[in-house]
Design a protein around this motif. Structure first.
Motif, short mmCIF file in Angstrom:
data_model
loop_
_atom_site.label_atom_id
_atom_site.label_comp_id
_atom_site.label_asym_id
_atom_site.label_seq_id
_atom_site.Cartn_x
_atom_site.Cartn_y
_atom_site.Cartn_z
N ALA A 269 0.82 -1.21 0.00
CA ALA A 269 0.00 0.00 0.00
C ALA A 269 0.85 1.26 0.00
CB ALA A 269 -0.94 -0.01 1.21
N CYS A 270 1.99 1.23 0.71
CA CYS A 270 2.82 2.43 0.79
C CYS A 270 3.70 2.61 -0.44
CB CYS A 270 3.68 2.38 2.06
SG CYS A 270 2.72 2.57 3.58
N LYS A 271 4.07 1.52 -1.08
CA LYS A 271 4.86 1.65 -2.30
C LYS A 271 4.03 2.28 -3.42
CE LYS A 271 8.19 -2.05 -1.46
NZ LYS A 271 8.77 -3.33 -1.95
N LYS A 272 2.72 2.04 -3.37
CA LYS A 272 1.83 2.58 -4.40
C LYS A 272 1.57 4.06 -4.23
CE LYS A 272 -0.55 -1.88 -4.76
NZ LYS A 272 -1.80 -2.62 -4.49
N ILE A 273 2.00 4.63 -3.10
CA ILE A 273 1.74 6.04 -2.83
C ILE A 273 2.63 6.95 -3.69
CG2 ILE A 273 3.40 6.39 -0.97
CD1 ILE A 273 1.35 7.98 0.52
N ALA A 274 3.77 6.43 -4.13
CA ALA A 274 4.72 7.24 -4.91
C ALA A 274 4.17 7.51 -6.31
CB ALA A 274 6.06 6.53 -5.00
N CYS B 236 -0.29 5.13 7.74
CA CYS B 236 0.79 4.14 7.78
C CYS B 236 2.04 4.53 6.99
CB CYS B 236 0.28 2.80 7.23
SG CYS B 236 -1.19 2.14 8.06
N CYS B 237 1.89 5.40 5.99
CA CYS B 237 2.98 5.63 5.05
C CYS B 237 3.73 6.93 5.27
CB CYS B 237 2.43 5.59 3.62
SG CYS B 237 1.50 4.09 3.24
N LYS B 238 3.29 7.73 6.22
CA LYS B 238 3.97 8.99 6.53
C LYS B 238 3.85 9.25 8.03
CE LYS B 238 0.08 12.14 6.19
NZ LYS B 238 0.14 12.37 7.65
N PRO B 239 4.71 10.07 8.60
CA PRO B 239 4.57 10.40 10.03
C PRO B 239 3.42 11.39 10.23
CG PRO B 239 6.41 11.60 9.08
CD PRO B 239 5.91 10.68 8.00
N PRO B 240 2.82 11.40 11.41
CA PRO B 240 1.78 12.39 11.68
C PRO B 240 2.30 13.81 11.47
CG PRO B 240 1.81 10.71 13.39
CD PRO B 240 3.02 10.48 12.54
#
Length: 285
Positions: free
Chosen positions: A144-149, A174-178
């Protein structure tokens, strides 16, 4: 008499068609569970209810068209339990997703998510250490986080472009800090400390630029799963409410058709006997 049987036949054909969206909703939740939500047990009640409505609707349709009292009785008994199960599922779905939602962030198109905004059974289940290990592993495997790019004309997006994106709850949690942790953007999944970390949010110390860790251990990631589930369940529940109303109408009409069938079955022997007695008198005259 015939009208009620025709109507219940039509309604059951309609409920058979409407069971397809229920079954489709369960399959849709299943596909989301495999890709994002990672809560695989939630779709099975919908799938079972959808299949049950299909089978029972066919029995009611046949019972009404062929005036079969046994099939109509089977239909009414089963439909009662299906309606009760559907009502219970709708109440449960709304109950466990009653609270929650993301909070808007200044100068950002996406929202941040916090565990304290949620409560109840679903939160406790997702947030439990034993269960979260399976969910976080599922999210990693889903990439899921790899697809964010994303890239624009082959060039990675800039910080300002990223802030204008509408991230889904799992991507945001999940893919970035707050946001309140004060990290500086490098790319979508790589952030560096900047200006000091906010001490009020425990997730600030849990963020890791290791692509296998990121914020998978953060509370914000758990909330991302909760928010994603809430959104999915609310969509499916709206369809279920519409179908429930139609099922109740079909059930009420089915009760009338069943009473008509029983009255016809009870009256036919009496009518035949009366005709038999009447024929000799006409012949003698």
């Amino acid at each position: 008499m015939r009208t009620s049987n025709h109507l219940i036949g039509l309604l059951n054909f309609l409920t058979f068609l409407l069971s397809i969206p229920i079954l489709g909703g369960g399959i849709w939740l299943s596909s989301r569970a495999n890709s994002t939500d990672c809560m695989r047990f939630l779709q099975w009640p919908l799938i079972v209810i959808g299949v049950a409505i299909m089978v029972v609707s066919l029995a009611g349709f046949a019972g009404a068209c062929y005036r079969n009292t046994f099939l109509m009785r089977f239909y009414l008994v089963c439909m009662f339990f299906i309606i009760a199960a559907l009502i219970s599922f709708i109440i449960f779905a709304y109950g466990v997703t009653d609270k929650g939602g993301g909070k808007p962030v200044d100068n950002r198109a996406y929202r941040d998510y916090y565990l304290q905004d949620y409560s109840g059974w679903l939160k406790d289940r997702v947030a439990s250490d034993s269960y979260w290990g399976k969910i976080s592993s599922c999210i990693r495997e889903s990439k899921a986080c790899k697809k964010i790019a994303v890239t624009v004309n082959g060039v990675p997006e800039t910080e300002s472009m990223f802030y204008l994106r509408k991230l889904n709850p799992i991507q945001s949690g999940c893919c970035k800090p707050p946001t309140d942790c004060g990290y500086t953007y490098v790319n979508e999944t790589y952030w560096t400390p900047g200006g000091g970390l906010a001490g009020t949010n425990p997730d600030c110390s849990l963020w890791n630029n290791d692509q296998d860790q990121l914020c998978y251990s953060c509370s914000s990631c758990k909330v991302g799963v909760l928010a994603s589930l809430r959104h999915s369940w609310r969509k499916v529940s709206v369809i279920n409410i519409v179908i429930l109303i139609i099922l109740v109408i079909a059930y009420v009409v089915g009760c009338g058709a069943y009473r008509n069938n029983k009255r016809i079955d009870n009256d036919e022997p009496y009518g035949e006997a009366r005709m038999t007695k009447a024929q000799p008198s006409r012949l003698q005259f």
